[in-house]
Design a protein around this motif. Structure first.
Motif, short mmCIF file in Angstrom:
data_model
loop_
_atom_site.label_atom_id
_atom_site.label_comp_id
_atom_site.label_asym_id
_atom_site.label_seq_id
_atom_site.Cartn_x
_atom_site.Cartn_y
_atom_site.Cartn_z
N GLY A 127 0.83 -1.20 0.00
CA GLY A 127 0.00 0.00 0.00
C GLY A 127 0.86 1.24 0.00
N LEU A 182 -2.86 7.25 -4.96
CA LEU A 182 -4.03 6.69 -5.60
C LEU A 182 -3.77 6.72 -7.10
CD1 LEU A 182 -7.66 7.70 -4.86
CD2 LEU A 182 -6.77 7.96 -7.16
N THR A 240 -12.60 -5.36 -3.59
CA THR A 240 -13.07 -4.55 -2.47
C THR A 240 -13.37 -3.16 -2.99
OG1 THR A 240 -11.70 -5.80 -0.92
CG2 THR A 240 -12.47 -3.63 -0.19
N LEU A 274 -14.19 0.54 -2.45
CA LEU A 274 -14.06 1.56 -1.40
C LEU A 274 -15.11 2.65 -1.57
CD1 LEU A 274 -10.18 2.00 -1.38
CD2 LEU A 274 -11.59 0.65 0.19
N SER A 323 -13.92 3.68 -6.72
CA SER A 323 -12.59 3.33 -6.22
C SER A 323 -12.60 1.94 -5.63
CB SER A 323 -12.14 4.33 -5.14
OG SER A 323 -11.99 5.61 -5.68
N LEU A 346 -9.80 -1.29 -3.87
CA LEU A 346 -8.53 -1.59 -3.23
C LEU A 346 -7.96 -2.81 -3.94
CD1 LEU A 346 -6.95 -0.52 -0.75
CD2 LEU A 346 -8.03 -2.33 0.57
N ASP A 347 -6.70 -2.74 -4.36
CA ASP A 347 -6.12 -3.93 -4.98
C ASP A 347 -5.62 -4.88 -3.89
OD1 ASP A 347 -3.46 -3.27 -4.23
OD2 ASP A 347 -2.73 -3.19 -6.28
N ASN A 348 -5.09 -6.00 -4.29
CA ASN A 348 -4.67 -7.01 -3.32
C ASN A 348 -3.45 -6.58 -2.51
OD1 ASN A 348 -3.19 -7.39 -5.88
ND2 ASN A 348 -2.19 -9.03 -4.77
N ASN A 407 -3.24 -3.36 -1.22
CA ASN A 407 -3.72 -2.18 -0.50
C ASN A 407 -3.43 -0.86 -1.21
OD1 ASN A 407 -4.94 -3.50 1.71
ND2 ASN A 407 -2.92 -3.88 2.56
N TYR A 408 -3.27 -0.90 -2.53
CA TYR A 408 -3.19 0.31 -3.32
C TYR A 408 -4.60 0.66 -3.79
CZ TYR A 408 1.86 -0.26 -3.46
OH TYR A 408 3.18 -0.38 -3.11
N VAL A 409 -4.90 1.95 -3.89
CA VAL A 409 -6.22 2.40 -4.32
C VAL A 409 -6.19 2.69 -5.81
CG1 VAL A 409 -7.99 4.19 -4.05
CG2 VAL A 409 -6.70 3.39 -2.05
N THR A 453 -8.68 4.30 -8.65
CA THR A 453 -9.92 5.01 -8.94
C THR A 453 -10.10 5.02 -10.45
OG1 THR A 453 -9.84 6.38 -6.97
CG2 THR A 453 -11.14 7.22 -8.81
#
Length: 125
Positions: free
Chosen positions: A70, A74, A94, A96, A110, A112-114, A116-118, A120
């Protein structure tokens, strides 16, 4: 300047490749180390390209890079047919922030990737 291709550091390369394939990215290139273990991969979808590299493969080369998943950033990805894309992936990821229209006229959501990066996704509708 001609392009930007972020190199995102990850713990599990195979899990990352699977996640990005599940949202429509194609595997372009990989680099194995010590046999078959992947340490780097490039994936793309249209004009969007990401590179992924394992923290471990950096060794002592870049000690200032955080070794945690993460980050405080973003990735803003523009695309067409955002509603169709959202329907295609929203149960696999997931979410967000669901689909919404912003004050500047874009429709966005938006996830969340696997790692924990966002991500959008946006479309100017």
């Amino acid at each position: 300047m001609e392009s930007l291709s972020p190199n995102i550091f990850v713990e599990d390369m195979n899990e990352t490749i699977s996640f990005y394939m599940s949202i429509g990215f194609q595997l372009v290139m990989t680099v194995p180390e010590a046999g078959t273990e992947l340490v780097w991969a490039m994936m793309s979808n249209g004009d969007v390209t990401f590179m992924f590299q394992t923290f471990e493969s950096l060794g002592k080369e870049l000690p200032n890079i955080s070794r945690r998943n993460g980050g405080s950033l973003l990735f803003y990805i523009k695309l067409k047919k955002i509603r169709e894309f959202f329907e295609l992936i929203h149960e696999k990821v997931t979410v967000l922030k669901g689909l919404e229209t912003t004050f500047y006229g874009a429709t966005e959501f938006s996830i969340l990737d696997n790692n924990n990066y966002v991500l959008t996704f946006a479309e100017d509708e």
